[in-house]
Design a protein around this motif. Structure first.
Motif, PDB file in Angstrom:
ATOM      1  N   GLY A  59      44.702  19.876  68.095  1.00  0.00           N
ATOM      2  CA  GLY A  59      44.293  19.565  69.448  1.00  0.00           C
ATOM      3  C   GLY A  59      44.052  18.093  69.668  1.00  0.00           C
ATOM      4  O   GLY A  59      43.912  17.326  68.713  1.00  0.00           O
ATOM      5  N   TRP A  60      44.033  17.734  70.938  1.00  0.00           N
ATOM      6  CA  TRP A  60      43.646  16.397  71.369  1.00  0.00           C
ATOM      7  C   TRP A  60      42.404  16.524  72.242  1.00  0.00           C
ATOM      8  O   TRP A  60      42.357  17.349  73.165  1.00  0.00           O
ATOM      9  CB  TRP A  60      44.760  15.732  72.176  1.00  0.00           C
ATOM     10  N   PHE A  61      41.401  15.717  71.931  1.00  0.00           N
ATOM     11  CA  PHE A  61      40.190  15.622  72.721  1.00  0.00           C
ATOM     12  C   PHE A  61      40.078  14.186  73.237  1.00  0.00           C
ATOM     13  O   PHE A  61      40.756  13.284  72.750  1.00  0.00           O
ATOM     14  CB  PHE A  61      38.955  15.922  71.860  1.00  0.00           C
ATOM     15  N   ARG A  62      39.171  13.990  74.182  1.00  0.00           N
ATOM     16  CA  ARG A  62      38.879  12.633  74.615  1.00  0.00           C
ATOM     17  C   ARG A  62      37.390  12.495  74.906  1.00  0.00           C
ATOM     18  O   ARG A  62      36.714  13.470  75.203  1.00  0.00           O
ATOM     19  CB  ARG A  62      39.697  12.261  75.855  1.00  0.00           C
ATOM     20  N   GLN A  63      36.932  11.261  74.786  1.00  0.00           N
ATOM     21  CA  GLN A  63      35.524  10.987  75.061  1.00  0.00           C
ATOM     22  C   GLN A  63      35.437   9.684  75.841  1.00  0.00           C
ATOM     23  O   GLN A  63      35.755   8.612  75.308  1.00  0.00           O
ATOM     24  CB  GLN A  63      34.725  10.893  73.769  1.00  0.00           C
ATOM     25  N   ALA A  64      35.024   9.803  77.084  1.00  0.00           N
ATOM     26  CA  ALA A  64      34.842   8.635  77.931  1.00  0.00           C
ATOM     27  C   ALA A  64      33.463   8.031  77.667  1.00  0.00           C
ATOM     28  O   ALA A  64      32.563   8.724  77.178  1.00  0.00           O
ATOM     29  CB  ALA A  64      34.979   9.033  79.396  1.00  0.00           C
ATOM     30  N   PRO A  65      33.277   6.765  77.986  1.00  0.00           N
ATOM     31  CA  PRO A  65      31.978   6.119  77.758  1.00  0.00           C
ATOM     32  C   PRO A  65      30.843   6.891  78.416  1.00  0.00           C
ATOM     33  O   PRO A  65      30.917   7.221  79.607  1.00  0.00           O
ATOM     34  CB  PRO A  65      32.166   4.745  78.398  1.00  0.00           C
ATOM     35  N   GLY A  66      29.828   7.208  77.644  1.00  0.00           N
ATOM     36  CA  GLY A  66      28.658   7.888  78.174  1.00  0.00           C
ATOM     37  C   GLY A  66      28.829   9.379  78.410  1.00  0.00           C
ATOM     38  O   GLY A  66      27.939  10.027  78.960  1.00  0.00           O
ATOM     39  N   LYS A  67      29.959   9.931  77.993  1.00  0.00           N
ATOM     40  CA  LYS A  67      30.220  11.354  78.217  1.00  0.00           C
ATOM     41  C   LYS A  67      30.489  12.068  76.905  1.00  0.00           C
ATOM     42  O   LYS A  67      30.700  11.447  75.873  1.00  0.00           O
ATOM     43  CB  LYS A  67      31.408  11.522  79.168  1.00  0.00           C
ATOM     44  N   GLY A  68      30.480  13.378  76.960  1.00  0.00           N
ATOM     45  CA  GLY A  68      30.757  14.181  75.776  1.00  0.00           C
ATOM     46  C   GLY A  68      32.238  14.273  75.489  1.00  0.00           C
ATOM     47  O   GLY A  68      33.081  13.891  76.302  1.00  0.00           O
ATOM     48  N   ARG A  69      32.545  14.770  74.322  1.00  0.00           N
ATOM     49  CA  ARG A  69      33.943  14.924  73.910  1.00  0.00           C
ATOM     50  C   ARG A  69      34.502  16.212  74.535  1.00  0.00           C
ATOM     51  O   ARG A  69      33.894  17.281  74.415  1.00  0.00           O
ATOM     52  CB  ARG A  69      34.030  14.977  72.384  1.00  0.00           C
ATOM     53  N   GLU A  70      35.654  16.087  75.184  1.00  0.00           N
ATOM     54  CA  GLU A  70      36.243  17.239  75.872  1.00  0.00           C
ATOM     55  C   GLU A  70      37.667  17.470  75.422  1.00  0.00           C
ATOM     56  O   GLU A  70      38.401  16.526  75.097  1.00  0.00           O
ATOM     57  CB  GLU A  70      36.220  17.043  77.394  1.00  0.00           C
ATOM     58  N   LEU A  71      38.052  18.731  75.438  1.00  0.00           N
ATOM     59  CA  LEU A  71      39.413  19.094  75.053  1.00  0.00           C
ATOM     60  C   LEU A  71      40.399  18.647  76.127  1.00  0.00           C
ATOM     61  O   LEU A  71      40.176  18.848  77.321  1.00  0.00           O
ATOM     62  CB  LEU A  71      39.505  20.610  74.859  1.00  0.00           C
ATOM     63  N   VAL A  72      41.508  18.081  75.680  1.00  0.00           N
ATOM     64  CA  VAL A  72      42.617  17.758  76.570  1.00  0.00           C
ATOM     65  C   VAL A  72      43.711  18.812  76.436  1.00  0.00           C
ATOM     66  O   VAL A  72      44.205  19.344  77.431  1.00  0.00           O
ATOM     67  CB  VAL A  72      43.200  16.357  76.257  1.00  0.00           C
ATOM     68  N   SER A  73      44.055  19.114  75.186  1.00  0.00           N
ATOM     69  CA  SER A  73      45.155  20.050  74.962  1.00  0.00           C
ATOM     70  C   SER A  73      45.123  20.548  73.528  1.00  0.00           C
ATOM     71  O   SER A  73      44.604  19.861  72.636  1.00  0.00           O
ATOM     72  CB  SER A  73      46.496  19.367  75.230  1.00  0.00           C
TER      73      SER A  73
END
Length: 124
Positions: free
Chosen positions: A34-48
């Motif tokens: 999988g690929w996740f992403r984490q924006a500044p100040g936010k939690g890590r979320e699944l992309v795909s």
């Protein structure tokens, strides 16, 4: 077990990037990734996420229609093609190896191994 993510960078809104994640030190061809992403100040979320053989995929609503996940088991590599990027897509993108063979994992805890992340910055 090592995952090496690459392909991030600075791109203008509307642009495209292709992320790659090369796996080594283990057998990943039987596991989903999988690929996740984490924006500044936010939690890590699944992309795909993609199943072990590429036969099934899942895309989060946030990027569905703008990303395509794929894998090449011969190269132990998973890819994320991103198009139509928006400033809100700015984040650190992480690849990970799932506990499962199929594209079931939606949560961080369902992934055992993680790459170091690659930074994607989208300018407006």
């Amino acid at each position: 077990v090592q995952l090496q993510a690459s392909g991030g960078g600075l791109v203008q809104a509307g642009g495209s990037l292709r992320l790659s994640c090369a796996a080594s030190g283990g057998t990943f061809s039987t596991l989903a990734m999988g690929w996740f992403r984490q924006a500044p100040g936010k939690g890590r979320e699944l992309v795909s996420t993609i199943s072990w053989n590429g036969g099934s995929t899942y895309y989060a609503d946030s990027m569905e229609g703008r990303v395509t996940i794929s894998r090449d088991n011969a190269k132990s590599t998973v890819y994320l093609q991103m198009m139509g990027l928006k400033p809100e897509d700015t984040a650190v993108y992480y690849c990970a190896v799932s506990k499962y063979s199929h594209a079931f994992g939606m949560r961080v805890y369902e992934y055992d191994y993680w790459g170091q992340g690659t930074v994607v910055t989208v300018s407006s």
